[in-house]
Motif scaffolding. Structure first.
Motif, PDB file in Angstrom:
ATOM      1  N   HIS A   1      -4.708   6.174  10.048  1.00  0.00           N
ATOM      2  CA  HIS A   1      -3.782   6.457   8.960  1.00  0.00           C
ATOM      3  C   HIS A   1      -2.492   6.990   9.592  1.00  0.00           C
ATOM      4  CE1 HIS A   1      -7.462   6.204   6.619  1.00  0.00           C
ATOM      5  NE2 HIS A   1      -7.987   7.114   7.421  1.00  0.00           N
TER       6      HIS A   1
ATOM      7  N   THR B   1      -9.557  15.040   4.087  1.00  0.00           N
ATOM      8  CA  THR B   1     -10.479  14.027   3.560  1.00  0.00           C
ATOM      9  C   THR B   1     -10.442  12.771   4.402  1.00  0.00           C
ATOM     10  OG1 THR B   1     -10.165  14.870   1.309  1.00  0.00           O
ATOM     11  CG2 THR B   1     -11.059  12.649   1.537  1.00  0.00           C
ATOM     12  N   LEU B   2      -9.268  12.358   4.848  1.00  0.00           N
ATOM     13  CA  LEU B   2      -9.135  11.142   5.643  1.00  0.00           C
ATOM     14  C   LEU B   2      -9.738  11.289   7.033  1.00  0.00           C
ATOM     15  CD1 LEU B   2      -5.498  10.020   4.768  1.00  0.00           C
ATOM     16  CD2 LEU B   2      -7.652   9.077   3.926  1.00  0.00           C
TER      17      LEU B   2
ATOM     18  N   SER C   1       8.873   6.965  -4.752  1.00  0.00           N
ATOM     19  CA  SER C   1       7.651   6.597  -5.470  1.00  0.00           C
ATOM     20  C   SER C   1       7.611   5.113  -5.793  1.00  0.00           C
ATOM     21  CB  SER C   1       7.531   7.409  -6.761  1.00  0.00           C
ATOM     22  OG  SER C   1       7.469   8.794  -6.491  1.00  0.00           O
TER      23      SER C   1
ATOM     24  N   HIS D   1      -2.473   5.027   4.040  1.00  0.00           N
ATOM     25  CA  HIS D   1      -3.921   4.893   4.193  1.00  0.00           C
ATOM     26  C   HIS D   1      -4.291   3.570   4.853  1.00  0.00           C
ATOM     27  CE1 HIS D   1      -5.360   7.935   0.986  1.00  0.00           C
ATOM     28  NE2 HIS D   1      -4.209   8.291   1.486  1.00  0.00           N
ATOM     29  N   GLY D   2      -5.401   3.619   5.601  1.00  0.00           N
ATOM     30  CA  GLY D   2      -6.083   2.401   6.038  1.00  0.00           C
ATOM     31  C   GLY D   2      -5.211   1.403   6.754  1.00  0.00           C
TER      32      GLY D   2
ATOM     33  N   ALA E   1      -0.021   1.202  -2.551  1.00  0.00           N
ATOM     34  CA  ALA E   1      -1.204   1.649  -3.305  1.00  0.00           C
ATOM     35  C   ALA E   1      -2.063   2.558  -2.439  1.00  0.00           C
ATOM     36  CB  ALA E   1      -2.004   0.437  -3.776  1.00  0.00           C
ATOM     37  N   GLN E   2      -2.624   3.584  -3.051  1.00  0.00           N
ATOM     38  CA  GLN E   2      -3.523   4.559  -2.437  1.00  0.00           C
ATOM     39  C   GLN E   2      -2.822   5.471  -1.431  1.00  0.00           C
ATOM     40  OE1 GLN E   2      -6.850   2.381  -0.793  1.00  0.00           O
ATOM     41  NE2 GLN E   2      -7.792   2.142  -2.799  1.00  0.00           N
ATOM     42  N   SER E   3      -1.523   5.302  -1.256  1.00  0.00           N
ATOM     43  CA  SER E   3      -0.805   6.204  -0.367  1.00  0.00           C
ATOM     44  C   SER E   3      -0.369   7.444  -1.137  1.00  0.00           C
ATOM     45  CB  SER E   3       0.408   5.495   0.244  1.00  0.00           C
ATOM     46  OG  SER E   3      -0.002   4.410   1.055  1.00  0.00           O
ATOM     47  N   LEU E   4       0.085   8.451  -0.401  1.00  0.00           N
ATOM     48  CA  LEU E   4       0.422   9.732  -1.016  1.00  0.00           C
ATOM     49  C   LEU E   4       1.845  10.129  -0.647  1.00  0.00           C
ATOM     50  CD1 LEU E   4      -0.611  12.289  -2.553  1.00  0.00           C
ATOM     51  CD2 LEU E   4      -1.180  13.233  -0.306  1.00  0.00           C
TER      52      LEU E   4
ATOM     53  N   ARG F   1      -5.731  16.032   1.453  1.00  0.00           N
ATOM     54  CA  ARG F   1      -5.857  14.590   1.661  1.00  0.00           C
ATOM     55  C   ARG F   1      -6.072  14.269   3.144  1.00  0.00           C
ATOM     56  NH1 ARG F   1      -4.073  10.020  -1.070  1.00  0.00           N
ATOM     57  NH2 ARG F   1      -4.452  11.312  -2.908  1.00  0.00           N
TER      58      ARG F   1
END
Length: 761
Positions: free
Chosen positions: A357, A344-345, A391, A413-414, A396-399, A341
């Motif tokens: 990020h 990818t970022l 969790s 993210h973002g 949203a969209q985070s890991l 991940r």
């Protein structure tokens, strides 16, 4: 078309039949011609007999001519019927049943049967029988003369010709018969081979381990093999004649089905994966190929579906992927997924980062002590409970990742391109993580709740074009180590300077949130006066009296409030206290106005107007003395909604002022539609208006617009007498606000100066 090609050809289209026509034509032409010539030497000459033989010869010649023109049907009929007529005439001339010409009829009948088929032959036999009956009747009546053989050579030639023609017809017939027998044998052999191949193919299809479905062009099922029956649980009788979409491809999505039909319409084969469903509802993952079935003429008549069950293969692949990318204890992604991940970022190598990020490494404080005291099983349950708790708050969209042991990682993210703002967001989420874990965790099988703190190491990623996932993990690890060294329960940035700035801003935000409810905010007022120096009102300003840092300037905490949701709470506090202040008798008696600034976010709240109505009612303030200041940017963002709310406020008696006029989207088009009563000239124009021609012209233009629309004008930032004189010369009714007439001061002091002045009057 295919059926038509299977109809047998007519006899006259057969090659051997054509040869027979040629042989018979030559035989008739030569034999009749020769006999005619020989008869010419008789004494006396019988011209009728000679003529009839030449006529028969001409029939043979005409037959050969038609054959040369490939007009076989006409040639065949001419040969048979022409010769029959000629022979019948000759027979009638040569004594009927007593003459030698009756030998011709069997040959003619054989030729007719061979060349013209059954119906014509029966007709010919019937006519011949009638002819014979006529001959017999004539012979009984004595109408025929006794037969005299005048020319024995002609007779011999005639008999030889009949013999040769009969032999030729017989040999050709046998040859044709043998040829057809051989053709029939070859056809039978081919049919047997084809039947064997078809049986073999049918067995292969029936016994294939893969499901095979054949549909018509309407996609209705015509055939399914045993594998389909076993795999789906449907019987053949249930599916044959029904739509494939209901049984064979019942899990195909509409878009996927449309793509399949488009591909088949082009005449191509379609291949892909489908998740279909058995009769019992169980999912069935299949690799499917759908291909058109073409007839010999190229026309597509059916479709065939070849379906391979890959359910177990997909499950195995998913299990392999899960083991490689997920933690077996918590079910969270593992370190491998984290590295993928982050890579990818990073985006394309060699390019500077365009989006920030954050990577947060979290380590449970005192987990080793808990594990030793409660046992490894309880330790595992605690890790699962922590994973579930984290969790629940994951954006949203985070890991969320379990790195190892009691160490977790979060990738946010973002967070935007602004490094400082991204750092604040990361630090805020770290605080949220820590606060979440401080709530007790109930573990199955343990009567005592577990409560553990956590240390967090934070780094932004990527920090440069050459930054890597391993570098980010290393930085976060070092930051985590520093946080644990500080005593645990801390969050630390690897980037010291940036981390300190972010921590300071985050601390201010947290303390400001506390200050709003703790009574640490103060109202300050800055007077507004007319050209005669008479007080007309004041603008409400807010200050923060920090218990540790003293008076915090608005330029420090207002931007922080605007970046978060605090600006709404702050605005509500100011408006409520301003209404309470406006309810003071001094404001009512001197008709002094109070102006309150509104943020865009506060104004856009769905319940803003009802809130103002409620505050005015509860405080007893006169709404006609309240002015709400909005910016031009707020107006433009959602013009219709803004106008609607302004009109509701106007119905309450509240005035609206357009703040900092001229610095934003000033437009006469929207100014004409706004239900406002006042505009405020920005201090940037007022400052240089007496000395700068451009600023002076701008101020004059704003004053002209205000006169045209009948609006009050308040000039901000009036600090010198020259500025005041410049404004009063051009607008005698203007209102001043600035240091020349008073600095902002606490509301209590402002009121204290106001009340004695009232008492002296």
């Amino acid at each position: 078309m295919a059926e038509a090609s299977a109809v047998p050809l007519p006899d006259y289209e057969d090659a051997i039949t054509r040869n027979l026509v040629r042989v018979a034509g030559w035989a008739v032409m030569l034999l009749a011609g020769t006999i005619g010539v020989l008869l010419m030497f008789d004494e006396p000459v019988a011209p009728v007999r000679v003529g009839l033989n030449f006529v028969a010869s001409l029939v043979g010649a005409a037959t050969l001519w038609l054959a040369s023109r490939q007009r076989w049907k006409q040639a065949t009929h001419l040969l048979v019927w022409g010769v029959w007529v000629s022979v019948s005439l000759v027979a009638a001339r040569n004594g009927g049943v007593n003459g030698p010409n009756l030998l011709n009829y069997p040959v003619i009948i054989v030729l007719a049967g061979w060349l013209l088929g059954g119906r014509a032959t029966i007709t010919l036999v019937g006519l011949t029988a009638l002819l014979f009956l006529g001959f017999i009747w004539a012979d009984i009546l004595g109408m025929f003369k006794p037969v005299q053989v005048a020319n024995r050579v002609a007779g011999a030639v005639y008999l030889a010709g009949i013999l040769v023609l009969t032999a030729a017809a017989t040999l050709l017939s046998r040859r044709s018969y043998m040829s057809r027998v051989q053709e029939a044998q070859r056809t039978a052999a081919n049919l047997a081979a084809s039947e064997a191949s078809l049986r073999k193919l049918l067995r292969a299809v029936e016994q294939s381990p893969e499901a095979i479905v054949i549909t018509d062009l309407r996609e209705d099922i015509e055939y399914v093999n045993d594998a389909f029956v076993r795999r789906t649980g449907y019987e053949r009788e249930e599916v044959v004649g029904r739509a494939s979409a209901e049984y064979s491809s019942n899990g195909l999505a509409p878009a996927q089905r449309e793509g399949l039909r488009t591909t088949l319409a082009r005449g191509d084969s379609w291949a892909g994966e489908q998740v279909n469903y058995r009769k019992d509802g169980q999912a069935l993952i299949e690799s499917v190929v759908v291909a058109p079935i073409r007839q010999p003429d190229g026309r597509v008549s059916h479709y065939v579906e070849l379906k391979q069950d890959i359910t177990e293969r997909k499950r195995a692949a998913d299990e392999i992927h899960r083991l490689a990318h997920f933690d077996s204890l918590t079910g969270l992604p593992n370190r491998s997924t984290l590295m993928e991940r982050l890579q990818t970022l990073h985006g394309r190598a060699g390019r500077p980062p365009s989006m920030q990020h954050a990577l947060l490494l979290l380590d449970l404080d005192r987990f080793t002590t808990f594990n030793d005291a409660r046992g490894s099983e309880m330790g595992d349950r605690l890790l699962c409970a922590v994973a579930l708790r984290l969790s629940e708050i994951l954006p949203a969209q985070s890991l969320l990742v379990r790195v190892a042991g009691d160490e977790f990682a979060v990738v946010l993210h973002g967070l935007g391109v602004d490094v400082s703002l991204a750092s604040r967001h990361a630090l805020a989420f770290a605080a949220r993580l820590q606060a979440t874990l401080l709530h007790p965790l109930r573990l199955e099988g343990d009567a005592q709740d577990a409560q553990l703190g956590a240390s967090v190491g934070i780094t932004l990623y990527p920090q440069s074009a050459g930054d890597s996932a391993h570098d980010a993990l290393r930085r976060a690890g070092m930051a985590l180590h520093r946080a644990k060294q500080a005593g645990g329960g801390r969050a630390a940035f690897f980037e010291q300077g940036m981390g300190e700035a972010a921590e300071q801003r985050f601390r201010l935000e947290r303390e400001l949130r506390h200050a709003i409810g703790a009574g640490e905010l103060r109202l300050h007022l800055q007077s507004q006066v007319n050209v005669e120096g008479r007080l007309t009102g004041a603008e409400v300003l807010v200050r923060w009296q920090h218990p540790r840092d003293g008076l915090v300037p608005p330029g420090v905490f207002i931007p922080i409030a605007e970046e978060s949701d605090l600006i709404v709470s702050l605005g509500e506090w100011v408006l409520a206290h301003a209404c309470g202040l406006l309810a003071q008798p001094a404001f009512h008696e001197r008709r002094l106005r109070l102006s309150v600034n509104l943020s865009a976010r506060q104004f856009r709240q769905a319940g803003f107007v009802p809130q103002v109505r409620a505050l005015l009612a509860s405080s007893g303030a006169d709404p006609r003395l309240l002015t709400l200041e909005v910016t031009e940017g707020l107006v433009i963002e959602d013009f219709d909604d803004t106008v609607a709310k302004m009109r509701e406020l106007a119905q309450l008696g509240v005035d609206i002022s357009l703040d900092d006029f001229g610095t934003g989207y000033s437009s006469l088009a929207y100014l004409k539609r706004l239900p406002i009563q006042e505009i405020k000239i920005d201090r940037s124009f007022v400052h240089d208006a007496p000395t700068d021609a451009d600023d002076g012209v701008l101020v004059e233009g704003i004053l002209s617009v205000a006169r045209h629309f009948g609006l009050r004008v308040v000039a901000e930032g009036v600090e010198t007498q020259a500025q005041a004189d410049f404004l009063s010369q051009r607008a005698p009714d203007i209102v001043y606000q600035g240091y020349l007439f008073g600095r902002p001061e606490p509301d209590t002091q402002w009121l204290a100066r106001l009340v004695p002045a009232e008492a002296l009057r």
